[in-house]
Design a protein around this motif. Structure first.
Motif, short mmCIF file in Angstrom:
data_model
loop_
_atom_site.label_atom_id
_atom_site.label_comp_id
_atom_site.label_asym_id
_atom_site.label_seq_id
_atom_site.Cartn_x
_atom_site.Cartn_y
_atom_site.Cartn_z
N MET A 181 12.85 -51.22 76.96
CA MET A 181 14.11 -50.92 76.28
C MET A 181 14.21 -49.44 75.94
O MET A 181 15.30 -48.88 75.85
CB MET A 181 14.24 -51.76 75.01
N ILE A 182 13.07 -48.77 75.72
CA ILE A 182 13.11 -47.35 75.40
C ILE A 182 13.55 -46.55 76.62
O ILE A 182 14.10 -45.46 76.50
CB ILE A 182 11.73 -46.88 74.91
N GLN A 183 13.33 -47.10 77.84
CA GLN A 183 13.66 -46.39 79.07
C GLN A 183 15.05 -46.72 79.59
O GLN A 183 15.53 -46.10 80.52
CB GLN A 183 12.62 -46.72 80.14
N TRP A 184 15.71 -47.74 78.99
CA TRP A 184 17.03 -48.13 79.47
C TRP A 184 18.05 -47.03 79.20
O TRP A 184 17.89 -46.22 78.29
CB TRP A 184 17.49 -49.42 78.78
N ASN A 185 19.10 -47.04 79.98
CA ASN A 185 20.18 -46.07 79.80
C ASN A 185 21.24 -46.57 78.84
O ASN A 185 22.34 -46.02 78.77
CB ASN A 185 20.82 -45.75 81.16
N ARG A 186 20.94 -47.64 78.10
CA ARG A 186 21.88 -48.18 77.12
C ARG A 186 21.14 -48.60 75.87
O ARG A 186 19.93 -48.80 75.90
CB ARG A 186 22.65 -49.36 77.70
N ARG A 187 21.86 -48.70 74.77
CA ARG A 187 21.27 -49.04 73.49
C ARG A 187 22.02 -50.22 72.88
O ARG A 187 22.48 -50.16 71.75
CB ARG A 187 21.30 -47.82 72.55
N GLU A 188 22.16 -51.31 73.64
CA GLU A 188 22.90 -52.47 73.16
C GLU A 188 22.08 -53.27 72.14
O GLU A 188 22.63 -53.83 71.21
CB GLU A 188 23.30 -53.37 74.33
N PHE A 189 20.77 -53.36 72.36
CA PHE A 189 19.93 -54.11 71.44
C PHE A 189 18.47 -53.69 71.61
O PHE A 189 18.06 -53.24 72.68
CB PHE A 189 20.05 -55.62 71.68
N ALA A 190 17.70 -53.82 70.53
CA ALA A 190 16.25 -53.68 70.60
C ALA A 190 15.67 -55.07 70.82
O ALA A 190 16.21 -56.07 70.36
CB ALA A 190 15.71 -53.06 69.32
#
Length: 241
Positions: free
Chosen positions: A134-143
């Motif tokens: 999730m830290i590498q994703w290009n979005r911040r929808e959810f942890a």
């Protein structure tokens, strides 16, 4: 008493297991768990009734590997595990726990780091695994984080997060929780079999008024939220991923 002590000694390295799914045959449970735990060592599975299974391990190392690794699923259903004790009863979920992946949707960006995510998740259960992707994703929808939760306790809708100068309510969503009651918010049964609903029916037969739920005022962690959307903060399918 000598026999009781001897029987208890034989169960020193035993686990009690419950799969939270409907009508899953024992041979399916046996096959799935043996496939997932084949690398740990020798163990034996025995059906106990009421969807409970006893797992007798060859030694403590195998038992600990099964208990503290995971999460485990059978046909997509959560597997609850606990060490066997003399207080174990097939009529109670007390002591039973499972690893469950949770999501923290719309987490404020200033909390987006390993330490803060784990601290927030610790209000739901004991943090176990953090999704590094999730830290590498290009979005911040959810942890996304895996926590160990007690299956005999109510799942929280969310938690209050308080910092030095800010305070906000963080919603929580649960992955692969198939048998979740939207009345009492506990895992293991649906609303049609909820003991809380049955208790309310007994009270209603006495002539007392039905319980009333005010969707405009809900209490969460001893705090009062007013003018909220019940679909967003009340128990319901929106808690599940």
């Amino acid at each position: 008493m000598e026999n009781v002590l001897e029987n208890s000694r034989k169960l020193t390295n035993a686990l009690v297991i419950k799969v939270f799914g409907d009508n899953i045959p024992f041979y399916v449970i046996n096959s799935e768990l043996r496939r997932q735990w084949s690398g740990f060592g020798n163990f034996r599975l025995t059906m106990l009734g009421k969807d409970w299974v006893l797992c007798s391990c060859e030694n403590a190392e195998i038992m600990d590997s099964i208990l503290y690794e995971g999460p485990w699923f059978v046909k997509g259903h959560i597997v609850g595990i606990d060490k066997w004790t003399t207080s174990f009863s097939t009529n109670s979920l007390k002591g039973l726990s499972a690893l469950v992946w949770i999501r923290l949707p719309n987490l404020p960006l200033y909390c987006w780091d390993d330490i803060n995510i784990c601290r927030i998740a610790s209000l739901v259960g004991k943090p176990f695994l953090l999704d590094g992707n999730m830290i590498q994703w290009n979005r911040r929808e959810f942890a996304r984080i895996c926590v160990r939760i007690n299956l005999d306790e109510q799942l929280p809708l969310g938690v209050w997060v308080e910092g030095d100068s800010t305070k906000f309510y963080q919603r929580v969503e649960y992955e692969k929780v198939s048998k979740l009651c939207f009345k009492c918010c506990k895992i293991g049964h649906l609303m049609v079999n909820c003991p809380v609903c049955k208790s309310a029916e007994v009270i209603n037969k006495t002539g007392l008024p039905d319980p009333v739920v005010n969707s405009d005022v809900l209490k969460v962690n001893s705090e009062v939220i007013t003018n909220v959307d019940p679909e967003e903060h009340g128990y319901g399918p929106w808690m599940q991923v």
